[in-house]
Motif scaffolding. Structure first.
Motif, mmCIF file in Angstrom:
data_model
loop_
_atom_site.group_PDB
_atom_site.id
_atom_site.type_symbol
_atom_site.label_atom_id
_atom_site.label_comp_id
_atom_site.label_asym_id
_atom_site.label_seq_id
_atom_site.Cartn_x
_atom_site.Cartn_y
_atom_site.Cartn_z
ATOM 1 N N GLY A 33 0.834 -1.185 0.000
ATOM 2 C CA GLY A 33 0.000 0.000 0.000
ATOM 3 C C GLY A 33 0.875 1.243 0.000
ATOM 4 N N GLU A 34 0.266 2.397 -0.138
ATOM 5 C CA GLU A 34 1.045 3.644 -0.139
ATOM 6 C C GLU A 34 1.356 4.042 1.287
ATOM 7 N N PHE A 35 2.621 4.255 1.560
ATOM 8 C CA PHE A 35 3.058 4.672 2.883
ATOM 9 C C PHE A 35 3.033 6.194 2.963
ATOM 10 N N VAL A 36 2.667 6.694 4.132
ATOM 11 C CA VAL A 36 2.678 8.131 4.373
ATOM 12 C C VAL A 36 3.757 8.416 5.413
ATOM 13 N N ASN A 40 6.222 15.250 2.892
ATOM 14 C CA ASN A 40 5.622 14.815 1.631
ATOM 15 C C ASN A 40 6.666 14.362 0.615
ATOM 16 N N TRP A 41 7.849 15.000 0.619
ATOM 17 C CA TRP A 41 8.882 14.579 -0.327
ATOM 18 C C TRP A 41 9.327 13.140 -0.041
ATOM 19 N N GLN A 42 9.307 12.755 1.243
ATOM 20 C CA GLN A 42 9.644 11.377 1.587
ATOM 21 C C GLN A 42 8.571 10.415 1.072
ATOM 22 N N THR A 43 7.324 10.791 1.242
ATOM 23 C CA THR A 43 6.228 9.941 0.780
ATOM 24 C C THR A 43 6.322 9.696 -0.722
ATOM 25 N N ILE A 44 6.587 10.744 -1.483
ATOM 26 C CA ILE A 44 6.683 10.613 -2.941
ATOM 27 C C ILE A 44 7.889 9.775 -3.342
ATOM 28 N N TRP A 45 9.038 10.118 -2.776
ATOM 29 C CA TRP A 45 10.290 9.486 -3.193
ATOM 30 C C TRP A 45 10.324 7.999 -2.827
ATOM 31 N N PHE A 46 9.966 7.676 -1.584
ATOM 32 C CA PHE A 46 10.083 6.288 -1.126
ATOM 33 C C PHE A 46 8.983 5.408 -1.713
ATOM 34 N N ASN A 47 7.795 5.958 -1.954
ATOM 35 C CA ASN A 47 6.759 5.151 -2.593
ATOM 36 C C ASN A 47 7.110 4.835 -4.045
ATOM 37 N N ASP A 204 -0.391 15.686 7.747
ATOM 38 C CA ASP A 204 -1.186 16.317 8.801
ATOM 39 C C ASP A 204 -0.938 15.622 10.132
ATOM 40 N N PHE A 205 -0.755 16.406 11.177
ATOM 41 C CA PHE A 205 -0.548 15.863 12.515
ATOM 42 C C PHE A 205 -1.871 15.920 13.267
ATOM 43 N N VAL A 206 -2.491 14.776 13.441
ATOM 44 C CA VAL A 206 -3.770 14.698 14.132
ATOM 45 C C VAL A 206 -3.677 13.595 15.180
ATOM 46 N N LEU A 207 -3.810 13.979 16.445
ATOM 47 C CA LEU A 207 -3.786 12.975 17.498
ATOM 48 C C LEU A 207 -5.116 12.232 17.531
ATOM 49 N N TYR A 208 -5.044 10.929 17.550
ATOM 50 C CA TYR A 208 -6.261 10.128 17.617
ATOM 51 C C TYR A 208 -5.933 8.750 18.159
ATOM 52 N N GLN A 209 -6.943 8.086 18.660
ATOM 53 C CA GLN A 209 -6.772 6.736 19.171
ATOM 54 C C GLN A 209 -6.874 5.763 18.004
ATOM 55 N N ILE A 210 -5.823 4.966 17.808
ATOM 56 C CA ILE A 210 -5.790 4.055 16.678
ATOM 57 C C ILE A 210 -6.641 2.822 16.968
ATOM 58 N N ASP A 211 -7.458 2.455 16.014
ATOM 59 C CA ASP A 211 -8.292 1.264 16.131
ATOM 60 C C ASP A 211 -7.545 0.099 15.493
ATOM 61 N N LEU A 212 -6.841 -0.666 16.323
ATOM 62 C CA LEU A 212 -6.031 -1.759 15.818
ATOM 63 C C LEU A 212 -6.749 -3.092 15.968
ATOM 64 N N ASN A 273 0.061 7.019 13.228
ATOM 65 C CA ASN A 273 -0.216 5.610 12.957
ATOM 66 C C ASN A 273 0.998 4.956 12.281
ATOM 67 N N MET A 274 2.196 5.308 12.763
ATOM 68 C CA MET A 274 3.453 4.776 12.251
ATOM 69 C C MET A 274 4.282 4.233 13.403
ATOM 70 N N VAL A 275 5.065 3.196 13.110
ATOM 71 C CA VAL A 275 5.940 2.608 14.117
ATOM 72 C C VAL A 275 7.345 3.173 13.929
ATOM 73 N N TYR A 276 7.760 4.042 14.839
ATOM 74 C CA TYR A 276 9.127 4.547 14.833
ATOM 75 C C TYR A 276 9.953 3.628 15.731
#
Length: 317
Positions: A33-36, A40-47, A204-212, A273-276
């Motif tokens: 899938g497309e990673f975010v 944005n330059w990272q999203t474009i380049w790495f995808n 966009d930086f939006v804090l939210y509870q992830i539904d896993l 919603n990313m694992v660092y």
């Protein structure tokens, strides 16, 4: 598997890249899938790279192998154990497999710089000049932040290392600030030259509870990882008390890096919603120390071996 990497042998040297290649081979047949990413330059380049599976495989395998090898060098160079070992690299790779962090990504590049920073900062000595180590370590952390901005918490590591190891020297504290600032400054400068904009476009930086929704396999592999880390930290704290002063100091730096990386993990998890997964670097050292000093090595080694095979199976199921 653990016994194979406890010592540095030709077999351990040649089999670890094979393990990495087997794990990364899943990139050929799983849906991408497309990673975010943060910028944005990272999203474009790495995808764009992800859209070419063989290139994704080669770059991911190369960077994971490089990171594992360099983590082993950091461990052995700083004498965390009396004999050379390939365990830290193996633990690091197992962690990447567990969290499915095998794609070529800015996170992997960030790991490369973080390990380099470790190599510099752990070489600090109380009675020796430290300007070079401080600048190199800080500069590499700045590079890591450029590629993996949620690792910003690690910006504190040079000053924490100085507090733990060195007497106060204001020049070294200023050098740390300059070292971190230079890569970030040139990131904005190069972006401005390329686009004519000072504001780097980011997700966009939006804090939210992830539904896993975790599968049974996810629960098992994360459970094994958590249990191994929990046991390792408890044992690590005990081992520290019985070691020389230098071991205690560099161990405190490793623990501080682990704590800062955990903060990064939660910021990225809840914010993007990313694992660092920068915490896998100090975890590789901590778990390795526990395994190498363990008086009941069969149990600890067996536990980590099961974790490895469960994580690997999770990639193919």
């Amino acid at each position: 598997m653990v016994f194979l990497y406890k010592s540095k042998t030709p077999l351990s040297i040649f089999t670890l890249p094979i393990v990495i290649a087997i794990a990364c081979s899943t990139l050929f047949f799983k849906h991408q899938g497309e990673f975010v990413y943060y910028f944005n330059w990272q999203t474009i380049w790495f995808n764009n790279i992800h859209s070419t599976p063989w290139l994704n495989f080669l770059l991911a395998g190369a960077f994971i192998s490089l990171n594992a090898h360099q983590l082993n060098n950091v461990f052995n160079r700083n004498t965390f154990f009396s004999k050379d070992s390939f365990l830290p690299g193996f633990i690091y790779v197992t962690g990447l497999i567990t969290f499915n962090q095998l794609e070529f990504s800015p996170l992997l590049i960030g790991h490369t710089f973080i390990i380099g920073a470790f190599a510099a900062l752990l070489q600090l000595k109380r009675q020796e000049p430290a300007k070079n180590q401080v600048f190199i370590g800080s500069f590499l952390i700045g590079m890591a932040i450029v590629f993996s901005p949620m690792q910003l918490t690690l910006a504190l590591l040079p000053w924490i290392s100085l507090i733990i190891i060195r007497p106060f020297n204001w020049r070294e504290w200023i050098i740390a600030l300059i070292g971190i600032g230079i890569p970030i400054y040139f990131h904005f400068t190069v972006y401005f030259i390329s686009t004519g904009k000072w504001d780097i476009e980011s997700a966009d930086f939006v804090l939210y509870q992830i539904d896993l929704t975790w599968t049974i396999m996810d629960q098992i592999k994360y459970g094994f990882f958590s249990f191994c880390v929990f046991i390792a930290i408890l044992r690590y704290l005990i081992i520290m008390r019985n070691q020389l002063v230098n071991f205690k100091k560099i161990s405190q730096v490793v623990l501080a890096a682990g704590l800062l990386s955990v903060f990064s993990f939660f910021i990225g998890w809840y914010g993007f919603n990313m694992v660092y997964s920068g915490f896998l670097i100090p975890a590789g050292i901590i778990i390795s120390v526990q395994l190498l000093y363990s008086e009941r090595s069969a149990f600890s080694s067996g536990l980590v071996t099961i974790w490895f095979f469960v994580a690997l199976a999770g990639l193919f199921i």
